[in-house]
Design a protein around this motif. Structure first.
Motif, PDB file in Angstrom:
ATOM      1  N   ASP A 119       0.852  -1.182   0.000  1.00 10.43           N
ATOM      2  CA  ASP A 119       0.000   0.000   0.000  1.00 10.43           C
ATOM      3  C   ASP A 119       0.893   1.239   0.000  1.00 10.43           C
ATOM      4  OD1 ASP A 119       1.042  -0.058   2.509  1.00 10.43           O
ATOM      5  OD2 ASP A 119      -0.859  -0.238   3.585  1.00 10.43           O
ATOM      6  N   LYS A 120       0.302   2.378  -0.270  1.00 10.82           N
ATOM      7  CA  LYS A 120       1.073   3.614  -0.285  1.00 10.82           C
ATOM      8  C   LYS A 120       1.621   3.891   1.114  1.00 10.82           C
ATOM      9  CE  LYS A 120      -1.574   5.864  -3.974  1.00 10.82           C
ATOM     10  NZ  LYS A 120      -2.380   7.049  -4.343  1.00 10.82           N
ATOM     11  N   GLY A 410     -15.799   3.243   0.693  1.00  4.30           N
ATOM     12  CA  GLY A 410     -15.867   3.460   2.132  1.00  4.30           C
ATOM     13  C   GLY A 410     -14.549   4.025   2.643  1.00  4.30           C
ATOM     14  N   ASP A 411     -14.260   3.720   3.895  1.00  2.72           N
ATOM     15  CA  ASP A 411     -13.046   4.243   4.515  1.00  2.72           C
ATOM     16  C   ASP A 411     -11.902   3.246   4.511  1.00  2.72           C
ATOM     17  OD1 ASP A 411     -14.292   6.661   5.129  1.00  2.72           O
ATOM     18  OD2 ASP A 411     -15.081   5.863   7.029  1.00  2.72           O
ATOM     19  N   SER A 412     -12.152   2.004   4.095  1.00  4.79           N
ATOM     20  CA  SER A 412     -11.114   0.996   4.287  1.00  4.79           C
ATOM     21  C   SER A 412     -10.776   0.179   3.041  1.00  4.79           C
ATOM     22  CB  SER A 412     -11.531   0.039   5.413  1.00  4.79           C
ATOM     23  OG  SER A 412     -12.748  -0.614   5.085  1.00  4.79           O
ATOM     24  N   TRP A 413     -11.490   0.377   1.932  1.00  9.80           N
ATOM     25  CA  TRP A 413     -11.214  -0.412   0.732  1.00  9.80           C
ATOM     26  C   TRP A 413     -10.704   0.488  -0.398  1.00  9.80           C
ATOM     27  CZ3 TRP A 413     -11.595  -5.700   0.410  1.00  9.80           C
ATOM     28  CH2 TRP A 413     -12.265  -6.346   1.451  1.00  9.80           C
ATOM     29  N   ILE A 526      -6.727  -2.419   7.779  1.00  8.66           N
ATOM     30  CA  ILE A 526      -7.102  -3.032   9.040  1.00  8.66           C
ATOM     31  C   ILE A 526      -6.544  -2.189  10.182  1.00  8.66           C
ATOM     32  CG2 ILE A 526      -7.301  -5.356   8.081  1.00  8.66           C
ATOM     33  CD1 ILE A 526      -4.516  -5.954   9.065  1.00  8.66           C
ATOM     34  N   LYS A 527      -6.781  -2.635  11.398  1.00 10.86           N
ATOM     35  CA  LYS A 527      -6.446  -1.822  12.555  1.00 10.86           C
ATOM     36  C   LYS A 527      -4.972  -1.460  12.606  1.00 10.86           C
ATOM     37  CE  LYS A 527      -7.035  -1.582  17.564  1.00 10.86           C
ATOM     38  NZ  LYS A 527      -7.525  -2.284  18.780  1.00 10.86           N
ATOM     39  N   LYS A 528      -4.094  -2.430  12.343  1.00 13.95           N
ATOM     40  CA  LYS A 528      -2.662  -2.176  12.417  1.00 13.95           C
ATOM     41  C   LYS A 528      -1.973  -2.469  11.092  1.00 13.95           C
ATOM     42  CE  LYS A 528      -1.842  -2.746  17.350  1.00 13.95           C
ATOM     43  NZ  LYS A 528      -0.978  -3.408  18.370  1.00 13.95           N
ATOM     44  N   GLY A 529      -2.538  -1.986  10.007  1.00 15.00           N
ATOM     45  CA  GLY A 529      -1.893  -2.199   8.719  1.00 15.00           C
ATOM     46  C   GLY A 529      -2.885  -2.355   7.591  1.00 15.00           C
ATOM     47  N   SER A 530      -2.576  -3.276   6.685  1.00 15.49           N
ATOM     48  CA  SER A 530      -3.435  -3.476   5.513  1.00 15.49           C
ATOM     49  C   SER A 530      -3.195  -4.860   4.924  1.00 15.49           C
ATOM     50  CB  SER A 530      -3.159  -2.406   4.453  1.00 15.49           C
ATOM     51  OG  SER A 530      -1.827  -2.526   3.982  1.00 15.49           O
ATOM     52  N   PHE A 609      -1.198 -12.670  -6.195  1.00 15.08           N
ATOM     53  CA  PHE A 609      -0.395 -12.320  -5.035  1.00 15.08           C
ATOM     54  C   PHE A 609      -1.271 -11.836  -3.888  1.00 15.08           C
ATOM     55  CE2 PHE A 609      -0.383  -8.771  -8.032  1.00 15.08           C
ATOM     56  CZ  PHE A 609      -0.849  -7.712  -7.265  1.00 15.08           C
ATOM     57  N   LEU A 610      -0.742 -12.038  -2.679  1.00 10.88           N
ATOM     58  CA  LEU A 610      -1.420 -11.614  -1.460  1.00 10.88           C
ATOM     59  C   LEU A 610      -0.362 -11.145  -0.480  1.00 10.88           C
ATOM     60  CD1 LEU A 610      -4.072 -11.467   0.241  1.00 10.88           C
ATOM     61  CD2 LEU A 610      -3.474 -13.757   1.098  1.00 10.88           C
ATOM     62  N   GLY A 611      -0.595  -9.990   0.140  1.00 10.66           N
ATOM     63  CA  GLY A 611       0.383  -9.454   1.070  1.00 10.66           C
ATOM     64  C   GLY A 611      -0.268  -8.812   2.268  1.00 10.66           C
ATOM     65  N   ASN A 612       0.454  -8.798   3.364  1.00  9.87           N
ATOM     66  CA  ASN A 612      -0.055  -8.231   4.605  1.00  9.87           C
ATOM     67  C   ASN A 612       1.018  -7.319   5.207  1.00  9.87           C
ATOM     68  OD1 ASN A 612      -0.993  -9.552   7.866  1.00  9.87           O
ATOM     69  ND2 ASN A 612      -1.570  -7.654   6.895  1.00  9.87           N
ATOM     70  N   ASN A 613       0.632  -6.084   5.494  1.00 16.37           N
ATOM     71  CA  ASN A 613       1.518  -5.131   6.152  1.00 16.37           C
ATOM     72  C   ASN A 613       1.023  -4.929   7.574  1.00 16.37           C
ATOM     73  OD1 ASN A 613       3.251  -2.870   6.705  1.00 16.37           O
ATOM     74  ND2 ASN A 613       1.481  -1.557   6.285  1.00 16.37           N
ATOM     75  N   LEU A 614       1.903  -5.207   8.546  1.00 21.06           N
ATOM     76  CA  LEU A 614       1.535  -5.070   9.949  1.00 21.06           C
ATOM     77  C   LEU A 614       2.438  -4.053  10.636  1.00 21.06           C
ATOM     78  CD1 LEU A 614       1.055  -8.838  10.893  1.00 21.06           C
ATOM     79  CD2 LEU A 614      -0.744  -7.132  10.516  1.00 21.06           C
ATOM     80  N   ASN A 615       1.831  -3.029  11.234  1.00 20.70           N
ATOM     81  CA  ASN A 615       2.567  -2.052  12.030  1.00 20.70           C
ATOM     82  C   ASN A 615       2.516  -2.520  13.486  1.00 20.70           C
ATOM     83  OD1 ASN A 615       2.960  -0.299   9.772  1.00 20.70           O
ATOM     84  ND2 ASN A 615       0.817   0.323   9.991  1.00 20.70           N
ATOM     85  N   LEU A 616       3.487  -3.353  13.875  1.00 21.08           N
ATOM     86  CA  LEU A 616       3.459  -3.969  15.195  1.00 21.08           C
ATOM     87  C   LEU A 616       3.678  -2.945  16.297  1.00 21.08           C
ATOM     88  CD1 LEU A 616       5.454  -7.218  14.366  1.00 21.08           C
ATOM     89  CD2 LEU A 616       2.977  -6.868  14.407  1.00 21.08           C
TER      90      LEU A 616
END
Length: 676
Positions: A119-120, A410-413, A526-530, A609-616
């Motif tokens: 994501d950006k 919406g606000d999240s997609w 999502i709450k802590k990332g995307s 492809f599928l990816g997950n970014n988590l801001n721990l």
């Protein structure tokens, strides 16, 4: 007298010692290494001594040396584009080498990037190595090619010695353009993805073309984003070496009107270079939600080594129109490129390893390119012909049209779909290699075709314009072993001092590439990332016809812009005369003595492809992703073989120059391959 002599000897001794001390004092040097904060060398960094005109540029590993310095203390400035300039003090002689670590400019760390991430995000918030080059920096470095622009990217090494195309790029240890084949074969940006506005410039690369044939940087580019490793290999096709994305201006936000004019001299200060760039962009419409941008360039250059004809001529035009609305945007974009580019031919040198220098009498501005002589040659057939024209060079065309749509839900997609259709052409009449050959070397005579006559006789080399005999060589045989003796020669000698000629090879191909590409992504915040998922699909049709290896060969005197020699052979005893070179052009072995053929295939590639970014935490970011690819290729390859026609193309066995061409036959390979 003895006293006077002693005084003279004393002063002579003092003078010698003084000179030695001065010379010794000038042998001091500053050595060091420039890296980023991760310890990666920064090639192309500039190291300047304050108050002194001495400086250095770091090599591929970030190392530098400034020599010939007096002992003392020096202040030096170390700079690299996109990094904060650092100053330091160093004493000569040094007790140890400098280790200088530069930090990225905070302003660039806050830039939002879109390439190679799920994501950006800002560069500071990314978990991969990202570098950006903005428009002002691009103007300052004045790149000669797309690859030249990447010299400022840490961990990337660029060799653009061949010219504006056929460049070599090393990123993360992976070479983009030097995999197999001849040293200056394109062979593709196979493991490095060169992109334009988010899509690969070309999805298919081969020995006939590569991505840099179809991309030129100009005033329409506002930024380059370079991503190495990490998520770049998941979000982009076949890009373990990195992704280099060139982003175009859109005209939104502010006016983007610009005109640049460059005029100068290249090479020995006599070769004209001129280039004009223009870009115009602005918003329009009642609510200023529409924007447009149009621009391009035209360039004419005789090159650093003038061959008697322009080495770079042509340009491109690009345009886009974008509609922005509250929840997204849609952009329509197009480009047309038509450009001719020469490839620099290596000069003759001497020595080995690090001691290689130009051979005696050779200047770095000498041209060893083929002269501007067109010739009709056999076209892989006993009856059809085509034209080989050295002035055509590497002729690239590219026309494309695309649509880039972004939509927030919406606000999240966020949904993004980028689709493009392109039609490309690589029409190449180019010299591939050159070297010198001794007149008494069997290899030289094999390349010319005189050895294949396999009879004793005399080979004569003449100046085609004046008819002057420049050399004569006796061909004999000891059993089946050829023996050559130089009877006379006024040709320039080379290293070692033996009479020699320069021979040159060539390549001719006409390759078309039609491609449809589409990349679709969906991002859910999502709450802590995307979480981001999507697909990339491409359908490519590539046809290369003709594809001829060594359509012509040439021998000439060693020197600058020397024309092909007239070569003939007279058989001993019978006096039978053979014409070895074409009397009209001077070329040898017309029509592909090293083979060739055609190929035609269709390629399909689908990637999921599928990816997950988590801001721990505030300081810890974690990315993970998976990518699935499937590809299929179906087509045929028709290889040419040596003609069996008696007497060659014209039916005359005494005209050697058209007796070694290749013809298409029954050696057709059909293939249908799928891979995952």
């Amino acid at each position: 007298m003895k006293t006077m002599q002693l005084i003279k000897d004393y002063f002579l001794f003092i003078a010698i010692i003084s000179c030695s001390l001065t010379s010794f004092a000038q042998q001091g040097k500053i050595q060091g290494k420039v890296t980023d904060d991760k310890g990666i060398g920064l090639p192309g960094s500039t190291v300047i001594i304050e108050g002194n005109n001495k400086s250095a540029v770091t090599d591929i590993n970030g190392d530098f040396t400034i020599g010939n310095l007096n002992d003392g203390t020096y202040k030096i400035n170390i700079s690299y584009i996109g990094f904060t300039t650092q100053k330091t003090t160093v004493k000569v002689p040094q007790s140890s080498k400098l280790n200088i670590s530069l930090k990225e400019d905070q302003a660039t760390l806050d830039e939002v990037v879109v390439t190679g991430v799920f994501d950006k995000r800002t560069k500071l918030g990314a978990s991969v190595a990202i570098s950006t080059i903005n428009a002002k920096t691009l103007e300052r470095i004045a790149p000669a090619s797309a690859a030249d622009m990447l010299k400022t990217v840490p961990g990337v090494y660029v060799n653009s010695a061949y010219g504006e195309v056929k460049n070599v790029i090393y990123s993360r240890g992976v070479s983009a353009n030097s995999v197999g084949g001849l040293a200056n074969d394109p062979n593709g940006y196979y493991y490095v993805s060169l992109q334009e506005d988010g899509l690969p410039v070309a999805a298919v690369n081969s020995a006939s073309l590569s991505a840099d044939y179809f991309f030129r940087s100009d005033a329409t580019i506002y930024r380059v984003e370079a991503v190495r490793g990490g998520t770049s290999s998941i979000t982009s096709a076949n890009a373990p070496g990195g992704v280099f994305n060139f982003l175009s201006k859109t005209g939104s936000g502010s006016k983007a009107n610009e005109f640049r004019q460059k005029i100068g001299l290249e090479g020995d200060g006599k070769n004209l270079y001129t280039r004009s760039d223009i870009n115009i962009g602005d918003t329009f419409g009642k609510d200023k939600k529409w924007s447009y941008n149009i621009g391009g360039f035209y360039r004419y250059s005789n090159g650093a080594r003038y061959a008697g004809y322009a080495q770079n001529r042509g340009g491109q035009i690009k345009a886009n129109v974008m509609k922005s609305y509250n929840s997204g945007s849609v952009k329509f974009y197009a480009k047309y490129l038509d450009d001719h580019n020469g490839s620099n031919v290596p000069l003759i040198g001497k020595g080995f390893g690090n001691d290689i220098t130009l051979a005696d009498g050779v200047k770095k501005t000498d041209s060893y390119a083929l002269t501007a002589t067109k010739v009709t040659i056999p076209n892989r057939s006993d009856s059809k012909t085509t034209v080989f024209d050295p002035t055509n060079l590497n002729h690239s065309k590219d026309a494309y049209f695309g649509i880039d749509w972004q939509q927030k839900i919406g606000d999240s997609w966020v949904i993004n779909n980028n689709i493009r259709y392109s039609s490309k052409l690589a029409d190449v009449d180019s010299q591939t290699a050159t070297n010198f050959g001794y007149l008494d070397d069997p290899t030289t005579n094999f390349l010319m075709g005189t050895l294949q006559i396999f009879r004793p006789g005399v080979i004569t080399y003449k100046d085609r314009e004046t008819g002057q005999v420049l050399a004569q060589v006796k061909q004999d045989f000891a059993g089946r072993t050829p023996v050559y003796t130089v009877l006379n020669s006024t040709l320039p000698a080379t290293v070692p001092e033996k009479p020699a000629i320069r021979y040159a090879g060539s390549v001719k191909n006409y390759t078309t590439l039609d491609e449809l590409m589409n990349q679709f992504t969906v991002t859910k915040k999502i709450k802590k990332g995307s979480i981001t998922g999507g697909f990339f699909y491409t359908n490519s049709r590539i046809i290369s016809d003709p594809n001829i290896t060594a359509p012509v060969l040439s021998v000439s005197a060693i020197g600058n812009k020397t024309a092909p020699l007239d070569v003939s052979f007279v058989q001993d005893g019978t006096g039978t005369a053979y014409q070895v070179s074409d009397p009209n052009s001077g070329y040898l072995k017309l029509g592909g003595s090293f083979g060739g053929g055609t190929y035609d295939y269709n390629s399909n590639q689908l990637s999921l492809f599928l990816g997950n970014n988590l801001n721990l935490t505030e300081k810890l970011n974690f990315d993970w992703g998976i990518r699935y690819e499937t590809a299929s290729i179906k087509g045929n390859n028709n290889r040419a073989a040596r003609t069996t026609k008696s007497g060659g193309f014209d039916g005359n066995p005494l005209t050697i120059y058209d007796n070694y061409y290749s013809v298409l036959g029954t050696d057709i390979i059909n293939f249908n391959v799928s891979s995952i």
